[in-house]
Design a protein around this motif. Sequence first.
Motif, PDB file in Angstrom:
ATOM      1  N   LEU A  84      -4.032   0.908   8.230  1.00 46.56           N
ATOM      2  CA  LEU A  84      -3.941   2.354   8.014  1.00 46.56           C
ATOM      3  C   LEU A  84      -5.322   2.886   7.655  1.00 46.56           C
ATOM      4  O   LEU A  84      -5.671   3.019   6.482  1.00 46.56           O
ATOM      5  CB  LEU A  84      -2.939   2.664   6.892  1.00 46.56           C
ATOM      6  CG  LEU A  84      -1.482   2.305   7.172  1.00 46.56           C
ATOM      7  CD1 LEU A  84      -0.631   2.551   5.939  1.00 46.56           C
ATOM      8  CD2 LEU A  84      -0.948   3.107   8.356  1.00 46.56           C
ATOM      9  N   GLY A  85      -6.107   3.187   8.667  1.00 46.89           N
ATOM     10  CA  GLY A  85      -7.438   3.725   8.417  1.00 46.89           C
ATOM     11  C   GLY A  85      -8.287   2.766   7.610  1.00 46.89           C
ATOM     12  O   GLY A  85      -8.436   1.598   7.952  1.00 46.89           O
ATOM     13  N   SER A  86      -8.822   3.237   6.486  1.00 44.32           N
ATOM     14  CA  SER A  86      -9.692   2.416   5.645  1.00 44.32           C
ATOM     15  C   SER A  86      -8.942   1.672   4.558  1.00 44.32           C
ATOM     16  O   SER A  86      -9.555   0.989   3.734  1.00 44.32           O
ATOM     17  CB  SER A  86     -10.772   3.302   5.001  1.00 44.32           C
ATOM     18  OG  SER A  86     -10.168   4.316   4.209  1.00 44.32           O
ATOM     19  N   TYR A  87      -7.595   1.773   4.540  1.00 45.65           N
ATOM     20  CA  TYR A  87      -6.811   1.072   3.529  1.00 45.65           C
ATOM     21  C   TYR A  87      -6.953  -0.433   3.734  1.00 45.65           C
ATOM     22  O   TYR A  87      -6.678  -0.954   4.821  1.00 45.65           O
ATOM     23  CB  TYR A  87      -5.345   1.491   3.634  1.00 45.65           C
ATOM     24  CG  TYR A  87      -4.396   0.693   2.762  1.00 45.65           C
ATOM     25  CD1 TYR A  87      -4.463   0.782   1.374  1.00 45.65           C
ATOM     26  CD2 TYR A  87      -3.455  -0.157   3.332  1.00 45.65           C
ATOM     27  CE1 TYR A  87      -3.601   0.050   0.580  1.00 45.65           C
ATOM     28  CE2 TYR A  87      -2.589  -0.890   2.544  1.00 45.65           C
ATOM     29  CZ  TYR A  87      -2.668  -0.787   1.168  1.00 45.65           C
ATOM     30  OH  TYR A  87      -1.804  -1.513   0.379  1.00 45.65           O
ATOM     31  N   PRO A  88      -7.373  -1.209   2.699  1.00 44.10           N
ATOM     32  CA  PRO A  88      -7.671  -2.633   2.885  1.00 44.10           C
ATOM     33  C   PRO A  88      -6.457  -3.549   2.872  1.00 44.10           C
ATOM     34  O   PRO A  88      -6.563  -4.714   3.279  1.00 44.10           O
ATOM     35  CB  PRO A  88      -8.588  -2.947   1.699  1.00 44.10           C
ATOM     36  CG  PRO A  88      -8.136  -2.001   0.626  1.00 44.10           C
ATOM     37  CD  PRO A  88      -7.746  -0.730   1.353  1.00 44.10           C
ATOM     38  N   GLY A  89      -5.309  -3.052   2.414  1.00 42.56           N
ATOM     39  CA  GLY A  89      -4.138  -3.923   2.322  1.00 42.56           C
ATOM     40  C   GLY A  89      -4.094  -4.661   0.995  1.00 42.56           C
ATOM     41  O   GLY A  89      -5.128  -4.943   0.387  1.00 42.56           O
ATOM     42  N   LEU A  90      -2.871  -4.964   0.521  1.00 41.08           N
ATOM     43  CA  LEU A  90      -2.706  -5.600  -0.784  1.00 41.08           C
ATOM     44  C   LEU A  90      -3.298  -7.004  -0.840  1.00 41.08           C
ATOM     45  O   LEU A  90      -3.727  -7.470  -1.893  1.00 41.08           O
ATOM     46  CB  LEU A  90      -1.214  -5.667  -1.138  1.00 41.08           C
ATOM     47  CG  LEU A  90      -0.509  -4.308  -1.301  1.00 41.08           C
ATOM     48  CD1 LEU A  90       0.983  -4.516  -1.545  1.00 41.08           C
ATOM     49  CD2 LEU A  90      -1.128  -3.513  -2.449  1.00 41.08           C
ATOM     50  N   LEU A  91      -3.337  -7.704   0.284  1.00 45.59           N
ATOM     51  CA  LEU A  91      -3.856  -9.069   0.307  1.00 45.59           C
ATOM     52  C   LEU A  91      -5.376  -9.125   0.433  1.00 45.59           C
ATOM     53  O   LEU A  91      -5.975 -10.183   0.258  1.00 45.59           O
ATOM     54  CB  LEU A  91      -3.221  -9.860   1.454  1.00 45.59           C
ATOM     55  CG  LEU A  91      -1.703 -10.059   1.384  1.00 45.59           C
ATOM     56  CD1 LEU A  91      -1.223 -10.868   2.591  1.00 45.59           C
ATOM     57  CD2 LEU A  91      -1.304 -10.749   0.094  1.00 45.59           C
ATOM     58  N   GLY A  92      -5.997  -8.006   0.767  1.00 46.45           N
ATOM     59  CA  GLY A  92      -7.450  -7.978   0.912  1.00 46.45           C
ATOM     60  C   GLY A  92      -7.967  -8.802   2.082  1.00 46.45           C
ATOM     61  O   GLY A  92      -9.118  -9.224   2.100  1.00 46.45           O
ATOM     62  N   TRP A  93      -7.139  -9.018   3.083  1.00 50.41           N
ATOM     63  CA  TRP A  93      -7.535  -9.838   4.234  1.00 50.41           C
ATOM     64  C   TRP A  93      -8.474  -9.058   5.143  1.00 50.41           C
ATOM     65  O   TRP A  93      -8.305  -7.870   5.391  1.00 50.41           O
ATOM     66  CB  TRP A  93      -6.295 -10.250   5.019  1.00 50.41           C
ATOM     67  CG  TRP A  93      -6.590 -11.094   6.225  1.00 50.41           C
ATOM     68  CD1 TRP A  93      -6.608 -12.442   6.282  1.00 50.41           C
ATOM     69  CD2 TRP A  93      -6.905 -10.628   7.553  1.00 50.41           C
ATOM     70  NE1 TRP A  93      -6.911 -12.880   7.556  1.00 50.41           N
ATOM     71  CE2 TRP A  93      -7.114 -11.784   8.357  1.00 50.41           C
ATOM     72  CE3 TRP A  93      -7.043  -9.367   8.128  1.00 50.41           C
ATOM     73  CZ2 TRP A  93      -7.441 -11.701   9.703  1.00 50.41           C
ATOM     74  CZ3 TRP A  93      -7.385  -9.296   9.462  1.00 50.41           C
ATOM     75  CH2 TRP A  93      -7.569 -10.446  10.242  1.00 50.41           C
ATOM     76  N   THR A  94      -9.495  -9.750   5.667  1.00 47.30           N
ATOM     77  CA  THR A  94     -10.383  -9.164   6.672  1.00 47.30           C
ATOM     78  C   THR A  94     -10.697 -10.217   7.721  1.00 47.30           C
ATOM     79  O   THR A  94     -10.714 -11.426   7.421  1.00 47.30           O
ATOM     80  CB  THR A  94     -11.708  -8.671   6.063  1.00 47.30           C
ATOM     81  OG1 THR A  94     -12.407  -9.792   5.507  1.00 47.30           O
ATOM     82  CG2 THR A  94     -11.468  -7.630   4.973  1.00 47.30           C
ATOM     83  N   SER A  95     -10.939  -9.797   8.925  1.00 51.02           N
ATOM     84  CA  SER A  95     -11.299 -10.739   9.986  1.00 51.02           C
ATOM     85  C   SER A  95     -12.642 -11.398   9.689  1.00 51.02           C
ATOM     86  O   SER A  95     -12.844 -12.583   9.987  1.00 51.02           O
ATOM     87  CB  SER A  95     -11.347 -10.022  11.341  1.00 51.02           C
ATOM     88  OG  SER A  95     -12.279  -8.948  11.311  1.00 51.02           O
ATOM     89  N   SER A  96     -13.576 -10.638   9.082  1.00 53.19           N
ATOM     90  CA  SER A  96     -14.872 -11.221   8.740  1.00 53.19           C
ATOM     91  C   SER A  96     -14.715 -12.280   7.646  1.00 53.19           C
ATOM     92  O   SER A  96     -15.402 -13.305   7.662  1.00 53.19           O
ATOM     93  CB  SER A  96     -15.845 -10.124   8.283  1.00 53.19           C
ATOM     94  OG  SER A  96     -15.333  -9.436   7.153  1.00 53.19           O
ATOM     95  N   GLY A  97     -13.801 -12.018   6.693  1.00 52.88           N
ATOM     96  CA  GLY A  97     -13.548 -12.999   5.649  1.00 52.88           C
ATOM     97  C   GLY A  97     -12.941 -14.275   6.207  1.00 52.88           C
ATOM     98  O   GLY A  97     -13.298 -15.389   5.801  1.00 52.88           O
TER      99      GLY A  97
END
Length: 300
Positions: A84-97
């Motif tokens: 959802l746009g810039s919302y990071p999500g509760l788990l804080g998951w990122t593809s770069s991470g």
Amino acid sequence: MSDFVSDFWNFYVSGIVILSILACLLLLIFTGRAHAVTAEDNTTGHVWDGDLREMNNPLPRWWSYLFVITVVFSFAYLALYPGLGSYPGLLGWTSSGLHAAEVKEGDEAIAPVYARFANMSYEDIAKDTKAMAIGERLYSNNCAQCHASDAQGNKGFPNLTDKDWLHGGVPENITQTIVEGRIGNMPPMAAAVGTEQDVKNVAQYVLSLSGSPHDAGRAALGKEKFAVCAACHGEDGKGMQVLGSANLTDGIWLHGYGEKAIVDMVNNGMQNVMPPQGKLLTEPQIKVLTAYIWGLSNKS
């Protein structure tokens, strides 16, 4: 471009996503409540081929629930993960991470392979068959795109198999080049050299420095004008490694050979960029790659 990174687009995309999911949910609700008008035999009245009738049997409940589950899953996914746009999500998951974690895991798994090279000199590594096999793969993945698969370079990209090194060919220089990259810059010098004929005369003088075929008379006229070039290439034309300026006396032509190529360089200048690789490779990988490249021009 600033319009595309404003907060508006975050809300815009988020709104479309949420509205789309809600629209699917509403569609399920309305279609579930709708009842088609049927005949006494529970057919819709549609008939094909004279006797093929369409029945009005509802979907099994378990099948309908699957559609509802997909909607619930969508909201759960968007709450846990970025979507959802810039919302990071509760788990804080990122593809770069995730990528960084996988790279770290890979580096840890292969660390024992590189451990045996830690206390070896570059010269000894260059003689090690296993190390050179690893170095060749590192070279293919990170260097061959510019310097060619055989390391003999292309026009504008140095040959790594000869003894001609713009920034020095000892292992320490090669490591610095790999880690930090290089920027080679020759500014346009035509205005400083003089007239169009002066530029051609300088080109003839440059050709004479390496013993290449040239016009001796025009080269003699160009020698005086070469003074503006000597600031970087030296009075003897042998270049300066501290500046990365080319040696003009060895007959190696990085950007093309002949009067026209030299005139183009004087008139237009040139900028070469080698991007830094230090963040893409680990220290053990850099050491092995350095030894491999050094070995290309120092084969016994």
